[in-house]
Design a protein around this motif. Structure first.
Motif, mmCIF file in Angstrom:
data_model
loop_
_atom_site.group_PDB
_atom_site.id
_atom_site.type_symbol
_atom_site.label_atom_id
_atom_site.label_comp_id
_atom_site.label_asym_id
_atom_site.label_seq_id
_atom_site.Cartn_x
_atom_site.Cartn_y
_atom_site.Cartn_z
ATOM 1 N N UNK A 16 24.975 16.966 39.671
ATOM 2 C CA UNK A 16 25.078 16.097 38.492
ATOM 3 C C UNK A 16 26.440 15.406 38.435
ATOM 4 N N UNK A 17 27.476 16.164 38.753
ATOM 5 C CA UNK A 17 28.827 15.599 38.742
ATOM 6 C C UNK A 17 28.930 14.447 39.735
ATOM 7 N N UNK A 18 28.328 14.635 40.916
ATOM 8 C CA UNK A 18 28.345 13.580 41.928
ATOM 9 C C UNK A 18 27.583 12.349 41.468
ATOM 10 N N UNK A 19 26.387 12.583 40.886
ATOM 11 C CA UNK A 19 25.577 11.457 40.393
ATOM 12 C C UNK A 19 26.333 10.716 39.301
ATOM 13 N N UNK A 20 26.903 11.483 38.362
ATOM 14 C CA UNK A 20 27.642 10.864 37.256
ATOM 15 C C UNK A 20 28.778 9.996 37.778
ATOM 16 N N UNK A 21 29.565 10.540 38.677
ATOM 17 C CA UNK A 21 30.732 9.799 39.150
ATOM 18 C C UNK A 21 30.341 8.593 39.991
ATOM 19 N N UNK A 22 29.272 8.727 40.759
ATOM 20 C CA UNK A 22 28.824 7.587 41.565
ATOM 21 C C UNK A 22 28.258 6.481 40.666
ATOM 22 N N UNK A 79 38.510 5.347 38.031
ATOM 23 C CA UNK A 79 38.594 6.744 37.588
ATOM 24 C C UNK A 79 37.427 7.570 38.095
ATOM 25 N N UNK A 80 36.205 7.017 37.946
ATOM 26 C CA UNK A 80 35.030 7.730 38.462
ATOM 27 C C UNK A 80 35.117 7.875 39.988
ATOM 28 N N UNK A 81 35.633 6.818 40.644
ATOM 29 C CA UNK A 81 35.717 6.849 42.104
ATOM 30 C C UNK A 81 36.677 7.946 42.583
ATOM 31 N N UNK A 82 37.795 8.073 41.881
ATOM 32 C CA UNK A 82 38.784 9.097 42.261
ATOM 33 C C UNK A 82 38.149 10.488 42.197
ATOM 34 N N UNK A 83 37.420 10.755 41.094
ATOM 35 C CA UNK A 83 36.803 12.079 40.940
ATOM 36 C C UNK A 83 35.706 12.274 41.986
ATOM 37 N N UNK A 84 34.907 11.209 42.197
ATOM 38 C CA UNK A 84 33.836 11.298 43.200
ATOM 39 C C UNK A 84 34.429 11.581 44.581
ATOM 40 N N UNK A 116 42.404 20.408 40.676
ATOM 41 C CA UNK A 116 42.511 20.084 39.245
ATOM 42 C C UNK A 116 43.194 18.744 39.018
ATOM 43 N N UNK A 117 44.230 18.460 39.814
ATOM 44 C CA UNK A 117 45.000 17.240 39.571
ATOM 45 C C UNK A 117 44.169 15.994 39.865
ATOM 46 N N UNK A 118 43.200 16.108 40.789
ATOM 47 C CA UNK A 118 42.346 14.947 41.079
ATOM 48 C C UNK A 118 41.460 14.650 39.873
ATOM 49 N N UNK A 119 40.865 15.700 39.318
ATOM 50 C CA UNK A 119 40.024 15.558 38.129
ATOM 51 C C UNK A 119 40.843 14.949 36.982
ATOM 52 N N UNK A 120 42.052 15.461 36.792
ATOM 53 C CA UNK A 120 42.904 14.967 35.701
ATOM 54 C C UNK A 120 43.293 13.513 35.929
ATOM 55 N N UNK A 121 43.634 13.176 37.170
ATOM 56 C CA UNK A 121 44.014 11.798 37.494
ATOM 57 C C UNK A 121 42.855 10.840 37.212
#
Lengths: 213, 60
Positions: free
Chosen positions: A5-11, A49-54, A71-76
């Motif tokens: 789900x996290x991957x789908x959301x971020x993509x 932002x979504x791309x960074x997390x993805x 964690x820092x990637x998610x926060x960024x």
């Protein structure tokens, strides 16, 4: 399940943000409108932002395989998204509070967040929630003014993203519950609602014209 | 339109002509203007993006 789900959301977030950002940029190039310029910054930031997390999830999945994203990637990624939400709310605040101000309409304010807490992610999520809720309310109010049906879709989209942030924040209280998955599904729904009016823009009649200043 | 002075309207028309949005038509000594093809395209784009901004509850 959460990872998927996290991957789908971020993509989806990356693609929807990119599509709206490009559309806003084409509009800015054709009309020179500062509003469209701010929307370009807003949705470019949201997309980035979504791309960074993805990217963080992809790196974790295929390279580091540590079982959790840094964690820092998610926060960024969330911080970059928050800047985008800020520019959406900022555009509404200009319209509401400075309708005739040429300074605010043309120059704008560069957002500055000065924080030093280790709980940066929670802070950014909280700020995002407030900005999204504000944007959703202002967009719905504008619907009552002009009865543009597209505004309902955007308002619902922003409201769902806000609700997703809220439910996501609540999942920290109940970490083993279904709340986190629910928050991601709600956010995906919000992104789709945001994209609906943009998908109806007649692309065939829009083009860059370098001759127009 | 009636509240715009002649010098002001001439400046605006000159700007629009210089940007290719209007075309000056010499008609028996009087100056007339007509919208150009780029002008029509600009209006079309402006209308499209006005609706686009409206969708976000904003105005351009």
């Amino acid at each position: 399940m959460e990872f998927l789900l996290e991957n789908i959301l971020n993509l989806v977030g990356f693609l929807v943000g990119l599509a709206i950002g490009i559309m806003s940029y084409i509009g800015f190039r054709n009309t020179g409108s500062p509003t469209l310029f701010r929307l370009t910054i807003a949705f470019s930031s949201i997309s980035l932002g979504f791309f960074v997390i993805w990217t963080g999830y992809m790196v974790e999945d295929f390279v580091t395989k540590t079982g959790s994203v840094e964690r820092w990637i998610q926060t960024l990624g969330i911080a970059i998204q928050t800047v985008g939400y800020f520019f959406i709310a900022f555009s509404h605040s200009i319209k509401s509070f400075f309708p005739k101000s040429s300074y605010f309409r043309s120059v704008g304010i560069i957002p500055l967040f000065l924080v030093s807490s280790v709980q940066l992610e929670h802070i950014f999520r909280s700020v995002s929630f407030i900005l999204l809720a504000y944007g959703a309310i202002e967009t719905m109010l504008s619907y009552f003014d002009n009865k543009n049906k597209g505004a309902i879709s955007v308002s619902v989209g922003l409201a769902l993203l806000a609700l997703g942030e809220f439910v996501g924040w609540y999942s920290f209280v109940f970490p083993e519950s279904i709340l986190y998955s629910a928050s991601m599904i709600i956010k995906i729904g919000g992104l789709i609602a945001l994209f609906i009016p943009v998908s109806k823009v007649p692309l065939t009649r829009i083009k860059f014209d370098d001759g127009l200043e | 339109m009636s509240k715009i002075s002649q010098s002001r309207i001439l400046t605006i028309l000159k700007t629009l002509v210089s940007q290719g949005l209007l075309e000056k038509v010499d008609n028996q000594g009087s100056n007339k203007y007509k919208i150009s093809e780029p002008g029509r395209e600009f209006l079309q784009a402006y209308y499209t993006f006005t609706n686009f901004a409206d969708d976000f509850g904003l105005s351009i």
